[in-house]
Write a protein that holds these residues in place. Structure first.
Motif, PDB file in Angstrom:
ATOM      1  N   ASP A 426       0.822  -1.213   0.000  1.00 17.24           N
ATOM      2  CA  ASP A 426       0.000   0.000   0.000  1.00 17.24           C
ATOM      3  C   ASP A 426       0.861   1.270   0.000  1.00 17.24           C
ATOM      4  O   ASP A 426       0.335   2.386  -0.081  1.00 17.24           O
ATOM      5  CB  ASP A 426      -0.937   0.008   1.213  1.00 17.24           C
ATOM      6  CG  ASP A 426      -0.187  -0.111   2.527  1.00 17.24           C
ATOM      7  OD1 ASP A 426       0.931  -0.656   2.528  1.00 17.24           O
ATOM      8  OD2 ASP A 426      -0.731   0.336   3.556  1.00 17.24           O
ATOM      9  N   MET A 427       2.194   1.088   0.094  1.00 14.45           N
ATOM     10  CA  MET A 427       3.109   2.229   0.110  1.00 14.45           C
ATOM     11  C   MET A 427       3.820   2.392  -1.237  1.00 14.45           C
ATOM     12  O   MET A 427       4.825   3.106  -1.329  1.00 14.45           O
ATOM     13  CB  MET A 427       4.158   2.054   1.217  1.00 14.45           C
ATOM     14  CG  MET A 427       3.587   1.662   2.568  1.00 14.45           C
ATOM     15  SD  MET A 427       2.466   2.917   3.242  1.00 14.45           S
ATOM     16  CE  MET A 427       3.600   4.214   3.663  1.00 14.45           C
ATOM     17  N   GLU A 428       3.288   1.767  -2.268  1.00 13.40           N
ATOM     18  CA  GLU A 428       3.943   1.760  -3.591  1.00 13.40           C
ATOM     19  C   GLU A 428       4.226   3.171  -4.096  1.00 13.40           C
ATOM     20  O   GLU A 428       5.335   3.478  -4.551  1.00 13.40           O
ATOM     21  CB  GLU A 428       3.063   1.002  -4.586  1.00 13.40           C
ATOM     22  CG  GLU A 428       3.594   0.980  -5.996  1.00 13.40           C
ATOM     23  CD  GLU A 428       2.652   0.258  -6.955  1.00 13.40           C
ATOM     24  OE1 GLU A 428       2.716   0.562  -8.179  1.00 13.40           O
ATOM     25  OE2 GLU A 428       1.851  -0.601  -6.512  1.00 13.40           O
ATOM     26  N   THR A 429       3.238   4.050  -4.023  1.00 17.10           N
ATOM     27  CA  THR A 429       3.398   5.410  -4.536  1.00 17.10           C
ATOM     28  C   THR A 429       4.489   6.166  -3.779  1.00 17.10           C
ATOM     29  O   THR A 429       5.319   6.864  -4.374  1.00 17.10           O
ATOM     30  CB  THR A 429       2.071   6.186  -4.429  1.00 17.10           C
ATOM     31  OG1 THR A 429       1.063   5.474  -5.143  1.00 17.10           O
ATOM     32  CG2 THR A 429       2.212   7.578  -5.017  1.00 17.10           C
ATOM     33  N   ALA A 430       4.508   6.009  -2.455  1.00 18.30           N
ATOM     34  CA  ALA A 430       5.502   6.703  -1.629  1.00 18.30           C
ATOM     35  C   ALA A 430       6.913   6.200  -1.941  1.00 18.30           C
ATOM     36  O   ALA A 430       7.864   6.988  -2.003  1.00 18.30           O
ATOM     37  CB  ALA A 430       5.178   6.493  -0.156  1.00 18.30           C
ATOM     38  N   ILE A 431       7.034   4.895  -2.150  1.00 18.21           N
ATOM     39  CA  ILE A 431       8.355   4.329  -2.446  1.00 18.21           C
ATOM     40  C   ILE A 431       8.842   4.801  -3.816  1.00 18.21           C
ATOM     41  O   ILE A 431      10.027   5.122  -3.989  1.00 18.21           O
ATOM     42  CB  ILE A 431       8.301   2.784  -2.379  1.00 18.21           C
ATOM     43  CG1 ILE A 431       7.983   2.322  -0.947  1.00 18.21           C
ATOM     44  CG2 ILE A 431       9.624   2.171  -2.835  1.00 18.21           C
ATOM     45  CD1 ILE A 431       7.684   0.838  -0.828  1.00 18.21           C
ATOM     46  N   TYR A 432       7.935   4.857  -4.778  1.00 13.44           N
ATOM     47  CA  TYR A 432       8.322   5.334  -6.110  1.00 13.44           C
ATOM     48  C   TYR A 432       8.732   6.810  -6.053  1.00 13.44           C
ATOM     49  O   TYR A 432       9.653   7.231  -6.769  1.00 13.44           O
ATOM     50  CB  TYR A 432       7.181   5.135  -7.101  1.00 13.44           C
ATOM     51  CG  TYR A 432       7.553   5.513  -8.522  1.00 13.44           C
ATOM     52  CD1 TYR A 432       8.651   4.921  -9.163  1.00 13.44           C
ATOM     53  CD2 TYR A 432       6.832   6.488  -9.219  1.00 13.44           C
ATOM     54  CE1 TYR A 432       9.000   5.280 -10.457  1.00 13.44           C
ATOM     55  CE2 TYR A 432       7.181   6.850 -10.510  1.00 13.44           C
ATOM     56  CZ  TYR A 432       8.259   6.241 -11.122  1.00 13.44           C
ATOM     57  OH  TYR A 432       8.614   6.590 -12.401  1.00 13.44           O
ATOM     58  N   HIS A 433       8.070   7.566  -5.190  1.00 10.37           N
ATOM     59  CA  HIS A 433       8.440   8.971  -5.012  1.00 10.37           C
ATOM     60  C   HIS A 433       9.871   9.070  -4.465  1.00 10.37           C
ATOM     61  O   HIS A 433      10.659   9.932  -4.901  1.00 10.37           O
ATOM     62  CB  HIS A 433       7.454   9.654  -4.048  1.00 10.37           C
ATOM     63  CG  HIS A 433       7.773  11.095  -3.788  1.00 10.37           C
ATOM     64  ND1 HIS A 433       7.498  12.097  -4.695  1.00 10.37           N
ATOM     65  CD2 HIS A 433       8.368  11.702  -2.716  1.00 10.37           C
ATOM     66  CE1 HIS A 433       7.905  13.257  -4.198  1.00 10.37           C
ATOM     67  NE2 HIS A 433       8.443  13.048  -2.998  1.00 10.37           N
ATOM     68  N   VAL A 434      10.218   8.179  -3.528  1.00 12.82           N
ATOM     69  CA  VAL A 434      11.581   8.147  -2.993  1.00 12.82           C
ATOM     70  C   VAL A 434      12.568   7.827  -4.107  1.00 12.82           C
ATOM     71  O   VAL A 434      13.639   8.435  -4.214  1.00 12.82           O
ATOM     72  CB  VAL A 434      11.694   7.102  -1.850  1.00 12.82           C
ATOM     73  CG1 VAL A 434      13.153   6.891  -1.456  1.00 12.82           C
ATOM     74  CG2 VAL A 434      10.882   7.543  -0.637  1.00 12.82           C
ATOM     75  N   TYR A 435      12.212   6.865  -4.963  1.00 11.27           N
ATOM     76  CA  TYR A 435      13.080   6.475  -6.085  1.00 11.27           C
ATOM     77  C   TYR A 435      13.331   7.669  -7.011  1.00 11.27           C
ATOM     78  O   TYR A 435      14.471   7.933  -7.415  1.00 11.27           O
ATOM     79  CB  TYR A 435      12.443   5.328  -6.859  1.00 11.27           C
ATOM     80  CG  TYR A 435      13.182   4.971  -8.120  1.00 11.27           C
ATOM     81  CD1 TYR A 435      14.292   4.133  -8.087  1.00 11.27           C
ATOM     82  CD2 TYR A 435      12.778   5.486  -9.355  1.00 11.27           C
ATOM     83  CE1 TYR A 435      14.988   3.806  -9.244  1.00 11.27           C
ATOM     84  CE2 TYR A 435      13.471   5.174 -10.518  1.00 11.27           C
ATOM     85  CZ  TYR A 435      14.567   4.338 -10.459  1.00 11.27           C
ATOM     86  OH  TYR A 435      15.263   4.037 -11.614  1.00 11.27           O
ATOM     87  N   GLN A 436      12.266   8.368  -7.344  1.00 13.23           N
ATOM     88  CA  GLN A 436      12.383   9.490  -8.284  1.00 13.23           C
ATOM     89  C   GLN A 436      13.207  10.651  -7.728  1.00 13.23           C
ATOM     90  O   GLN A 436      13.897  11.345  -8.476  1.00 13.23           O
ATOM     91  CB  GLN A 436      10.989  10.002  -8.661  1.00 13.23           C
ATOM     92  CG  GLN A 436      10.216   9.077  -9.609  1.00 13.23           C
ATOM     93  CD  GLN A 436       8.875   9.661  -9.957  1.00 13.23           C
ATOM     94  OE1 GLN A 436       8.088  10.017  -9.068  1.00 13.23           O
ATOM     95  NE2 GLN A 436       8.587   9.768 -11.250  1.00 13.23           N
ATOM     96  N   ASN A 437      13.136  10.850  -6.420  1.00 17.76           N
ATOM     97  CA  ASN A 437      13.778  12.028  -5.819  1.00 17.76           C
ATOM     98  C   ASN A 437      14.998  11.673  -4.975  1.00 17.76           C
ATOM     99  O   ASN A 437      15.440  12.473  -4.139  1.00 17.76           O
ATOM    100  CB  ASN A 437      12.753  12.777  -4.957  1.00 17.76           C
ATOM    101  CG  ASN A 437      11.579  13.292  -5.766  1.00 17.76           C
ATOM    102  OD1 ASN A 437      11.674  14.320  -6.428  1.00 17.76           O
ATOM    103  ND2 ASN A 437      10.472  12.563  -5.732  1.00 17.76           N
ATOM    104  N   ALA A 438      15.541  10.488  -5.196  1.00 19.16           N
ATOM    105  CA  ALA A 438      16.653  10.014  -4.371  1.00 19.16           C
ATOM    106  C   ALA A 438      17.883  10.911  -4.505  1.00 19.16           C
ATOM    107  O   ALA A 438      18.314  11.243  -5.609  1.00 19.16           O
ATOM    108  CB  ALA A 438      17.013   8.580  -4.748  1.00 19.16           C
TER     109      ALA A 438
END
Length: 531
Positions: A426-438
């Motif tokens: 359920d945290m998929e969107t948040a994790i992808y946001h971390v990936y994009q802004n790492a």
């Protein structure tokens, strides 16, 4: 009248190859240590050119001298591979002596004859053993030992006879160096080698052989040291003080453990008390566990302070055995103990207290742990993450996601492990946001690992995206490995994708499909067809 044109010139195995090819093979062995090509280069020894023989012998000898016993065993197997040798030549009628030249030194001759004993042709191997028996350098010993387990009984007999002739002080050093090959014979199926092994053990148990065992304990090979220690223990010629000295100089933990077991066997309380301060600080947890149990046996009442201190050990198995031994003395309130240590203020035992709390407390104690997520010590942050994971990881997924972006690689990795132990889909969107802004490479990679760990159909668009990533090679490599795994395990689960999942996959294929291997792209398209 002589009709010389009917005569056939004898062709040697080396004649089958061009000069350029032979040079390429020899250079790969000499410069790149490609020892698996030794069987091929060995064929060059049977040549009309003495110059070629000498060069080949020098390169083979140099390479063989640097092989480990494991590589030697593998080389013996490679020689028997039909693809590595020329079977068209009549090796059975050939003499190993024809591979030698007077200009070769003794060491080179032993190496070449030793390789001859690996040859697939039994007649050639046997002749090589007889020729090798004329040398007494000690370097012939491993070749005799390998042939002691030959599949031809007569070759086994010859090899064993020649080896037994060398069980003497003169060859003590070489016998010790080859103990791993000796004890490998113990599990051999072709013949019973127990009598031979017993002869070696009896020889090395003599006082005259002690120096060779002591020298063997300094070998760079773990297995040589292992068998030296085992023989020392078996022979009972070394006292506990001597074994303790070997333990202190030994770097490999499992070998220290073997020595420690023998040292503690039937040890007196006085001697144990003398060595307890040393063994109780050993880096290997299994040793500390054994020593702690022994201390508890000898000093039951006095052991409580030691066990309480050990409750804060950095290793989980040590903390666990300490709690077990304290419980046997009716001491069970470990939560209060760990809380008291944490409340006392800055302490070098904080890490053990945090981890111990995670092992015995419940989620009501997490408030005590949360402040450590902001600590400036990496070890304490990692311990706090692990403790929260053990107590109630699912509730604190947001904290873990935040820590993916921590500047320290270890903290980010610990947060990744903790998320993987929870239901983080359920945290998929948040994790992808971390990936994009790492900000850090390790953050980007760990976020990618999590996205690849999503359920079957959710993970595929991300896997494709990572596959074509040009900015980070580690992420790209991850994507390629994950795609191979996804395709290989496709039929292991039978979940049906919904419309939105199919749209995401098609979108990923549309944007990045041209950068995939055509076959992989075709497989993906086939798998989503019909949904």
């Amino acid at each position: 009248m002589n009709w010389d044109f009917f005569k056939r010139t004898k062709k040697y195995p080396a004649d089958l190859y061009t000069k350029e090819y032979k040079e390429e093979v020899l250079c790969s062995i000499e410069n790149d240590n490609q020892w698996t090509k030794i069987p091929l280069a060995f064929l060059f020894m049977l040549s009309k050119s003495d110059e070629e023989k000498v060069r080949t012998a020098q390169i083979l000898h140099k390479c063989v001298m640097n092989l480990t016993y494991t590589q030697m065993a593998n080389l013996d197997t490679i020689f028997r591979d039909r693809t590595s040798m020329d079977w068209s030549y009549d090796w059975g009628n050939e003499s190993p002596r024809n591979l030698l030249l007077t200009s070769m030194n003794e060491e080179e001759r032993v190496s070449i004859l030793g390789l001859c004993t690996f040859h697939p042709n039994g007649y050639f191997r046997e002749k090589a053993l007889h020729t090798l028996a004329n040398f007494e350098t000690g370097r012939e010993i491993p070749f005799f030992l390998f042939r002691c387990n030959d599949w031809v009984p007569e070759i086994r007999r010859v090899a064993r006879m020649n080896f037994e002739n060398r069980i003497s002080i003169k060859y003590g050093k070489e016998i010790v160096q080859n103990l791993p090959i000796v004890f490998k014979l113990r599990n051999a199926k072709r013949a019973d080698h127990s009598v031979l092994i017993e002869k070696i053990l009896q020889f090395l148990a003599q006082k005259e052989a002690i120096a060779f065992l002591e020298q063997g304990t300094k070998s760079e090979f773990n297995k040589v040291r292992f068998f030296c220690y085992k023989i020392m223990i078996h022979s009972k010629t070394f006292n506990k003080e001597a074994l303790l000295n070997y333990l202190l100089q030994e770097s490999e933990p499992h070998l220290r453990f073997i020595l420690m077991k023998e040292i503690l066997n039937d040890i007196s309380i006085k001697k144990f008390n003398d060595i307890f301060p040393i063994l109780s600080r050993d880096k290997f947890p299994k040793i500390r566990v054994e020593v702690l149990q022994k201390y508890n046996t000898f000093h039951l009442k006095e052991s409580i302070p030691i066990l309480e201190e050990t409750l804060l050990d950095k290793n989980g198995s040590i903390r666990s055995i300490a709690r077990y031994l304290l419980e046997k003395q009716n001491i069970t309130n470990f939560v209060s103990y760990y809380k008291r240590v944490i409340h006392q203020g800055p302490n070098e035992k904080y890490r053990g207290a945090l981890l111990g709390l995670g092992e015995v407390a419940n989620k009501d104690h997490i408030d005590l742990v949360l402040p450590f997520l902001q600590d400036d010590k990496v070890g304490l942050i990692k311990a706090a993450i692990r403790t929260i994971r053990m107590l109630d990881g699912n509730t604190y997924k947001n904290e873990f996601i935040h820590l993916l972006s921590h500047e320290h690689r270890g903290v980010s990795k610990e947060a990744t492990r903790s998320l993987q132990s929870t239901f983080f889909q359920d945290m998929e969107t948040a994790i992808y946001h971390v990936y994009q802004n790492a900000q850090y490479d390790h953050t980007k990679y760990n976020a990618a690992v999590l996205l690849c760990s999503l359920p079957k159909w959710n993970s595929l668009p991300y896997i494709i995206l990572f596959y074509v990533c040009k900015e980070d090679q580690s992420v790209s490599h991850l994507g390629k490995l994950q795609l191979v795994n996804w395709l290989a395990t496709f039929n292991k689960t039978f979940s049906i994708p919904d419309k939105e999942q199919i749209n995401y996959i098609q979108f990923a294929l549309k944007n990045h499909g041209k950068k995939l291997i055509e076959e992989e792209k075709r497989q993906i398209e086939f798998y989503i067809k019909g949904f």
